[in-house]
Motif scaffolding. Sequence first.
Motif, mmCIF file in Angstrom:
data_model
loop_
_atom_site.group_PDB
_atom_site.id
_atom_site.type_symbol
_atom_site.label_atom_id
_atom_site.label_comp_id
_atom_site.label_asym_id
_atom_site.label_seq_id
_atom_site.Cartn_x
_atom_site.Cartn_y
_atom_site.Cartn_z
ATOM 1 N N UNK A 31 58.227 -88.469 -97.116
ATOM 2 C CA UNK A 31 58.048 -89.778 -96.500
ATOM 3 C C UNK A 31 57.619 -90.825 -97.544
ATOM 4 N N UNK A 32 56.666 -90.443 -98.384
ATOM 5 C CA UNK A 32 56.207 -91.367 -99.425
ATOM 6 C C UNK A 32 57.320 -91.675 -100.431
ATOM 7 N N UNK A 33 58.139 -90.680 -100.734
ATOM 8 C CA UNK A 33 59.281 -90.901 -101.628
ATOM 9 C C UNK A 33 60.263 -91.900 -101.031
ATOM 10 N N UNK A 34 60.513 -91.777 -99.733
ATOM 11 C CA UNK A 34 61.411 -92.724 -99.060
ATOM 12 C C UNK A 34 60.819 -94.127 -99.034
ATOM 13 N N UNK A 35 59.518 -94.211 -98.728
ATOM 14 C CA UNK A 35 58.850 -95.514 -98.733
ATOM 15 C C UNK A 35 58.859 -96.131 -100.133
ATOM 16 N N UNK A 36 58.654 -95.305 -101.150
ATOM 17 C CA UNK A 36 58.673 -95.789 -102.527
ATOM 18 C C UNK A 36 60.063 -96.319 -102.898
ATOM 19 N N UNK A 37 61.101 -95.631 -102.452
ATOM 20 C CA UNK A 37 62.473 -96.090 -102.720
ATOM 21 C C UNK A 37 62.736 -97.432 -102.035
ATOM 22 N N UNK A 42 63.033 -103.442 -102.349
ATOM 23 C CA UNK A 42 62.492 -104.756 -101.988
ATOM 24 C C UNK A 42 61.998 -105.505 -103.227
ATOM 25 N N UNK A 43 61.311 -104.804 -104.113
ATOM 26 C CA UNK A 43 60.817 -105.433 -105.347
ATOM 27 C C UNK A 43 62.003 -105.916 -106.180
ATOM 28 N N UNK A 44 63.033 -105.110 -106.279
ATOM 29 C CA UNK A 44 64.232 -105.514 -107.018
ATOM 30 C C UNK A 44 64.883 -106.744 -106.412
ATOM 31 N N UNK A 45 64.975 -106.781 -105.084
ATOM 32 C CA UNK A 45 65.540 -107.949 -104.394
ATOM 33 C C UNK A 45 64.693 -109.186 -104.650
ATOM 34 N N UNK A 46 63.369 -109.023 -104.576
ATOM 35 C CA UNK A 46 62.475 -110.163 -104.807
ATOM 36 C C UNK A 46 62.574 -110.644 -106.255
#
Length: 185
Positions: A31-37, A42-46
Amino acid sequence: TAGPLLWWQFRRQHRREVAQRDALLEARTVELGQLNAKLKTKVGERERAQAFFNSIVANLPIPVFIKDAKDLRFVLWNKAGEQLTGIPAAEMIGKNDYDFFPPAEADRNVAKDRAALAKPGGLEIPEEILQTRHHGARTVHVWKVSIPDASGQPAFLLGICEDITARQQAAAGFKPAALFKGRRE
């Protein structure tokens, strides 16, 4: 005989608990791996959006600057501002008007900056003389607007500066002296 039986039951229960914890940890890790991805996406988009915005501001055909509201130091200076004043952004960022302009001009700019920060809707200065490094004195039309922080207090000062020298000269019927060199009227 009860001792070994109890020990065996304890070990079996302990193995089950460890297996359950391991399964929970594995599920949480996934779950944390998916959230991190998702976060990386999102960071890349921003970052791409920020780079796009920075590119737009940098390449606007009109000078734009931003100053920190506290100390009125420049935090942004676009290419058109560089071209008008002859001062590169790398030299401008982190400094204030007193580092570049004569004291009277810097005092005038700071007073107008403070007035714009205090006035809702900002301040429009229809005509102002700006001394430049390579183009001499230029007449500029300036807009200064307060940019608030989340609490509504001024955080930055946005400035937009339009060189209106040529327009004023044309309106006044100005003709460069070089055109008349050697002629008599």
